[in-house]
Enzyme design. Structure first.
Site, short mmCIF file in Angstrom:
data_model
loop_
_atom_site.label_atom_id
_atom_site.label_comp_id
_atom_site.label_asym_id
_atom_site.label_seq_id
_atom_site.Cartn_x
_atom_site.Cartn_y
_atom_site.Cartn_z
N LYS A 178 0.85 -1.20 0.00
CA LYS A 178 0.00 0.00 0.00
C LYS A 178 0.88 1.25 0.00
O LYS A 178 1.48 1.60 1.02
CB LYS A 178 -0.91 0.03 1.23
CG LYS A 178 -1.95 1.15 1.09
CD LYS A 178 -2.38 1.78 2.38
CE LYS A 178 -1.57 2.93 2.85
NZ LYS A 178 -1.65 4.16 2.05
N GLU A 388 9.99 16.33 15.36
CA GLU A 388 10.24 16.29 13.92
C GLU A 388 9.30 17.27 13.22
O GLU A 388 8.08 17.19 13.39
CB GLU A 388 9.98 14.88 13.39
CG GLU A 388 10.30 14.74 11.92
CD GLU A 388 10.07 13.33 11.41
OE1 GLU A 388 8.99 12.76 11.67
OE2 GLU A 388 10.97 12.80 10.74
P1 NAP Z 1 2.57 8.42 8.03
O1 NAP Z 1 1.48 9.41 8.09
O2 NAP Z 1 2.91 7.68 9.27
O3 NAP Z 1 2.15 7.38 6.87
C1 NAP Z 1 3.00 6.35 6.44
C2 NAP Z 1 2.17 5.28 5.77
O4 NAP Z 1 1.32 4.66 6.74
C3 NAP Z 1 1.24 5.80 4.66
O5 NAP Z 1 1.12 4.87 3.64
C4 NAP Z 1 -0.07 5.94 5.43
O6 NAP Z 1 -1.19 5.96 4.59
C5 NAP Z 1 -0.03 4.71 6.29
N1 NAP Z 1 -0.92 4.74 7.44
C6 NAP Z 1 -1.40 5.82 8.09
N2 NAP Z 1 -2.22 5.42 9.10
C7 NAP Z 1 -2.27 4.07 9.07
C8 NAP Z 1 -2.95 3.08 9.84
N3 NAP Z 1 -3.72 3.41 10.87
N4 NAP Z 1 -2.79 1.78 9.52
C9 NAP Z 1 -1.99 1.43 8.49
N5 NAP Z 1 -1.32 2.33 7.72
C10 NAP Z 1 -1.45 3.64 8.02
O7 NAP Z 1 3.92 9.07 7.49
P2 NAP Z 1 4.13 10.04 6.25
O8 NAP Z 1 3.59 11.38 6.59
O9 NAP Z 1 3.65 9.37 5.02
O10 NAP Z 1 5.73 10.09 6.18
C11 NAP Z 1 6.49 10.95 6.93
C12 NAP Z 1 7.12 10.22 8.11
O11 NAP Z 1 7.87 9.12 7.64
C13 NAP Z 1 8.10 11.07 8.86
O12 NAP Z 1 7.91 10.90 10.24
C14 NAP Z 1 9.46 10.51 8.46
O13 NAP Z 1 10.49 10.70 9.39
C15 NAP Z 1 9.12 9.08 8.29
N6 NAP Z 1 10.13 8.41 7.46
C16 NAP Z 1 11.03 7.60 8.08
C17 NAP Z 1 12.01 6.96 7.35
C18 NAP Z 1 12.99 6.05 8.01
O14 NAP Z 1 13.59 5.25 7.31
N7 NAP Z 1 13.19 6.11 9.31
C19 NAP Z 1 12.08 7.18 5.98
C20 NAP Z 1 11.16 8.04 5.37
C21 NAP Z 1 10.18 8.65 6.13
P3 NAP Z 1 -1.75 7.39 4.04
O15 NAP Z 1 -0.72 7.89 3.12
O16 NAP Z 1 -3.02 7.00 3.39
O17 NAP Z 1 -1.94 8.25 5.25
#
Ligand code: NAP
Length: 498
Positions: A178, A388
């Site tokens: 997904k 962050e």
């Molecule tokens: P996010 O809001 O946590 O979403 C990540 C993924 O999870 C998306 O596909 C999202 O879907 C999905 N998701 C959200 N709620 C969910 C639930 N309840 N159950 C299952 N899946 C769910 O993060 P983001 O805003 O996309 O990305 C930014 C974050 O990623 C930042 O905190 C960044 O630091 C982190 N990140 C970390 C790394 C690493 O390697 N440590 C690398 C890149 C990014 P939707 O898109 O539909 O909301």
């Protein structure tokens, strides 16, 4: 072998392009212009069930395909990724906003990962070891686990899915993927290339839709053995609780609050170039972005002046324009969140030296642009120093000496990436000893990982797993220990000692 091209951007389930059962769709928006690039299925729990059933059925055959043969399919996909690199990069810039040089890098990372992990198809090493008894052989080998749920963010729309999907498949698992709601088109294209390379139906399925609905349905389904997630710490930790209750493995890559230390003896030309790139590349939306610059007093003013001058001169715009240095942030919600943090910082007593507001001049008004922002007078413990922000905002923090700088660097809940600029090898080595992050750079910014080294973080950035490197294989395989007794009699371990 080519599948139907997904101009309609459909889900791919069990070898066929399909709409969501509900028939509902959602848009993918260009953050630089506000234009709709395409529509994708708004999938729900029923779609997840169908994809998981297909992946479960396909697993029994796929796990028996020899790993070198599985790898041959991945090599073919890598060749195709190389061929389509420019096209994919352009789509990614339109969908996610970062500039073309960076989206080319994102696709290249997926290419590198695919070639690197495909090479493991002829290794996947276990080991043999002597048994404690005569005429008994002992060895161990990796075996696949089952269906893997891959849930990814929008900031690296192809690289991050590749870190998960490629090793999962190579190890013999099947996948339900997904992609993020903000970058579904790139996710679907990536899955299409892998499937067109010859994956059997059901081995790799892709579903677009919201995390709360289809993502959660994947997490909660009992037939999904592993969840591999990259995203925010808040969502990741909630997911880990669910997975713990269900007894399933979960690999988490989450937030960061990365810092670079600049010592008095640093090369300031190098540090300035590297820090501008680390703080404002990808508009600060990298998990490894440098959002804290910890500087010794002796270079603080000079470094700050240089950073401010460079930040002011950065050219914002559409990432497709070759002159653009900083693209938009991904969405209106992200823009508001960043600006909210800038207000928090000001109230806490930090001083905005440059930026501090959305950029709306001319064509920028059509998209979600935020001016590169540098905060001065930041002290440890402020929210803008701890949390962050995930945007083009970085802090200047003063430290007395190396110990003080490392203490400040380590004093956050995250532990992804860190760096130190110094010409003194002793200081560099002591920093490597004492910094508690998954990645440390010396005389380099906080960004720029390579696929053949382990990638991930400590503390609330992760849960002990690593992506990249051969360590990635550990997430997607079980160890099986094998004992073959050819003595012809009962030999009891630990008991029958001569
Ligand atoms: P996010 O809001 O946590 O979403 C990540 C993924 O999870 C998306 O596909 C999202 O879907 C999905 N998701 C959200 N709620 C969910 C639930 N309840 N159950 C299952 N899946 C769910 O993060 P983001 O805003 O996309 O990305 C930014 C974050 O990623 C930042 O905190 C960044 O630091 C982190 N990140 C970390 C790394 C690493 O390697 N440590 C690398 C890149 C990014 P939707 O898109 O539909 O909301």
């Amino acid at each position: 072998m080519a599948t139907v091209a997904p101009q309609a951007y459909r889900n791919y389930v069990n070898g066929a392009w399909v709409d969501a059962r509900s028939g509902e769709t959602m848009p993918s928006i260009n953050p630089a212009t506000g234009e709709t690039l395409g529509r994708v299925p708004k999938s729900g729990a029923e779609d997840a069930q169908a994809a998981i059933a297909a992946a479960r059925a396909a697993f029994e055959k796929w796990r028996k395909v020899p790993a070198p043969r599985r790898a041959e399919i991945l090599y073919r996909a890598a060749v195709e990724l190389v061929r389509q690199k420019e096209d994919l990069a352009r789509l990614m810039t339109q969908e996610m906003g970062k500039v073309l040089a960076e989206t080319r890098g994102d696709v290249q990372e997926a290419i590198d990962m695919t070639y690197f992990i495909a090479g493991e198809g002829r290794r996947l090493h276990g080991y043999t070891t002597p048994s404690e008894m005569p005429h008994k052989a002992a060895y161990c080998l990796r075996v696949p686990v089952g269906v893997v749920g891959v849930i990814t963010p929008w900031n690296f729309p192809m690289a991050i899915p590749s870190w998960k999907i490629i090793p999962a498949l190579l190890c013999g698992n099947t996948v339900v993927f997904k992609p993020a709601t903000d970058t579904p088109l790139v996710g679907v294209r990536f899955a299409q290339i892998l499937n067109d390379a010859g994956l059997p139906p059901g081995v790799l399925n892709v579903l677009t839709g919201s995390g709360g609905k289809v993502g959660n349905a994947i997490v909660e389904h009992p037939d999904v053995a592993i969840i591999s997630f990259t995203g925010s710490t808040e969502i990741g930790l909630a997911m880990a609780e669910k997975c713990a209750r269900l007894g399933k493995r979960v690999s988490l890559e989450m937030g960061g609050k990365n810092a670079a230390i600049v010592m008095d003896d640093a090369d300031l030309d190098l540090a300035t170039d590297a820090l501008i790139w680390s703080a404002f590349g990808t508009s600060g939306q990298r998990c490894t972005a440098c959002s804290r610059i910890i500087t010794q007093r002796g270079v603080r003013k000079e470094l700050t002046d240089r950073l401010v001058a460079r930040a002011k001169s950065l050219r914002l715009g559409d990432g497709l324009d070759p002159k653009t240095e900083v693209g938009p942030v991904v969405s209106q919600a992200q823009l508001e969140s960043i600006h909210g943090y800038v207000d928090v910082g000001k109230k806490e007593g930090a001083r905005v030296l440059v930026g501090g507001a959305p950029a709306r001049e001319g064509a920028l008004a059509r998209g979600y642009f935020y001016a590169p922002t540098i905060f001065d007078n930041v002290t440890p413990g402020m929210r803008v120093e701890q949390e962050e922000i995930f945007g083009p905002v970085t802090d200047i923090i003063e430290a007395k000496d190396l110990d003080d700088a490392v203490r400040i660097l380590n004093g956050v809940q995250y532990g992804l990436s860190a760096s130190i600029f110094t010409r003194d090898v002793n200081k560099a080595m002591r920093a490597i000893d004492d910094i508690f992050t998954g990645i440390v750079y010396v005389n380099h910014g906080t960004i720029g990982a390579e696929v053949h080294l382990p990638f991930g973080g400590t503390k609330n950035t992760g849960n002990g797993h690593r992506e990249g490197g051969i360590q990635a294989l550990d997430v997607f395989s079980e160890w099986k220990a094998v004992y073959i007794d050819y003595s012809g009699r009962l030999q009891r371990a630990q008991i029958d000692k001569e």
